[in-house]
Enzyme design. Structure first.
Site, mmCIF file in Angstrom:
data_model
loop_
_atom_site.group_PDB
_atom_site.id
_atom_site.type_symbol
_atom_site.label_atom_id
_atom_site.label_comp_id
_atom_site.label_asym_id
_atom_site.label_seq_id
_atom_site.Cartn_x
_atom_site.Cartn_y
_atom_site.Cartn_z
ATOM 1 N N LYS A 79 0.862 -1.410 0.035
ATOM 2 C CA LYS A 79 0.181 0.120 -0.277
ATOM 3 C C LYS A 79 0.315 1.081 -0.033
ATOM 4 O O LYS A 79 0.981 2.437 -0.381
ATOM 5 C CB LYS A 79 -0.755 -0.043 1.476
ATOM 6 C CG LYS A 79 -2.429 -0.784 1.565
ATOM 7 C CD LYS A 79 -2.991 -0.927 2.408
ATOM 8 C CE LYS A 79 -3.909 -0.966 2.797
ATOM 9 N NZ LYS A 79 -4.856 -0.783 3.234
ATOM 10 N N ASP A 115 -9.836 3.932 2.397
ATOM 11 C CA ASP A 115 -10.041 3.230 3.468
ATOM 12 C C ASP A 115 -10.848 4.045 4.855
ATOM 13 O O ASP A 115 -11.686 3.653 5.594
ATOM 14 C CB ASP A 115 -9.424 2.541 4.103
ATOM 15 C CG ASP A 115 -8.282 1.030 3.697
ATOM 16 O OD1 ASP A 115 -9.163 0.371 2.798
ATOM 17 O OD2 ASP A 115 -7.025 1.047 3.701
#
Ligand code: ATR
Length: 296
Positions: A79, A115
């Site tokens: 990520k 997220d």
């Protein structure tokens, strides 16, 4: 009985491909929930797990353009590592230093993090009201960073508690630089101000730590609080069992998993998040996790 293959698994000359880059990626539930959504939305798309070793990440990102993928989700351990290989980064993703969604925008690779927004959407979906409330976030790793920035950005007061106090202090100061006074650090397991919502972002309760649970301030959890564990496997962590017994409302990580996926599909397709079938995606993921439980 023969079951009908979802549209997204009927590959044709016009089918487009999205996927997830992870390492490992074999246990990902994303292919399942994306396939359901694509079918429901009538998209001639399919979603594939790609196991990408860190040393191959740059080449894999480059291939998004070469192969004309719609885009890719990005998961552990890529990520942050993926950022230097992208053409443009959304400011929210840059702030948290993490990308979980790459959009191939006509050859320009744009990075986003869904997220935080997915977490906020999941609160709305679970009818957890945040206006004027205080949230205790446990943990100061990558997931906490996305969640704390998102909460602070929506005007919520955050209490942040982490085993390693230095990491909590660093995260709090980064968030407070942008949203002054929004985050206060409290000691791990120590008495502190009351909270309406408790969010576990630590790995306590996950995998080999399934028997463990995070340390809470004395007297917590108690009735009237909502306890949210971003872990979805197991679906009920020890923290959530304890919270249920104490009379709390509980939310598990399926909600965040689904809503970050909804946001990715929205970025790729342009379909508003509200029109993406989160409920069907959630049902599919829940059934699959239940099936895995009974298999063990
Ligand atoms: P993620 O990206 O999933 O958030 P991470 O960045 O590795 O993962 O963060 C893991 C979090 O779990 C951290 O807050 C970590 O606390 P430390 O900063 O003190 O390491 C927390 N964590 C992991 N194991 C823990 C344990 N045994 N007790 C308390 N907290 C723990």
């Amino acid at each position: 009985m023969e079951t009908e293959a979802p549209v997204s698994s009927r590959i044709s000359g016009t089918t487009r491909v999205a996927g997830v880059f992870g390492y490992p990626v074999g246990h990902s539930l994303s292919p399942l929930m994306h396939a359901i959504a694509y079918k429901e939305l009538g998209l001639d798309w399919t979603y594939v797990p790609f196991s990408i070793a860190p040393e191959s990440l740059e080449a894999a990102v480059y291939s998004i353009r070469t192969l004309g993928l719609i885009g890719a989700n990005v998961t552990v351990p890529h990520k942050s590592l993926v950022i230097p290989f992208l053409d443009a980064i959304d400011p929210d993703a840059a702030r948290i230093g993490s990308v979980n969604t790459i959009h191939n925008d006509n050859g320009i690779l744009r990075g986003y993090s869904t997220d935080g927004p997915g977490f906020l959407d999941s609160l709305v979906a679970r009818d957890v009201r945040m206006e004027g409330r205080t949230v205790l976030v446990l943990g100061a790793g990558g997931s906490a960073r996305a969640i704390v920035f998102a909460l602070a950005g929506s005007g919520v007061s955050v209490l942040l508690s982490n085993r390693t106090a230095r990491r909590a202090a660093e995260l709090a100061s980064a968030v407070n630089a942008l949203f002054p006074g929004s985050v206060t650090v409290t000691g791990w397991g120590e008495p502190g101000p009351s909270a309406d919502l408790i969010v576990n972002t630590t790995s306590l309760g996950l995998g080999s730590r399934a028997e463990e649970k995070p340390l809470l301030p004395p007297g917590m959890p108690h009735a009237g609080q909502t306890v949210y564990d971003i872990i979805y496997s197991p679906m009920e962590t020890n923290l959530l069992s304890a919270a249920k017994s104490a009379g709390c409302k509980v939310v598990n990580g399926i909600a965040m998993l689904v809503h970050q996926g909804v946001r990715s599909i929205s970025i790729w397709s342009g379909v508003p998040a509200k029109d993406i079938p989160a409920d069907l995606m959630e049902m599919a993921v829940t059934e699959e996790l239940e099936r895995q439980c009974t298999e063990v």
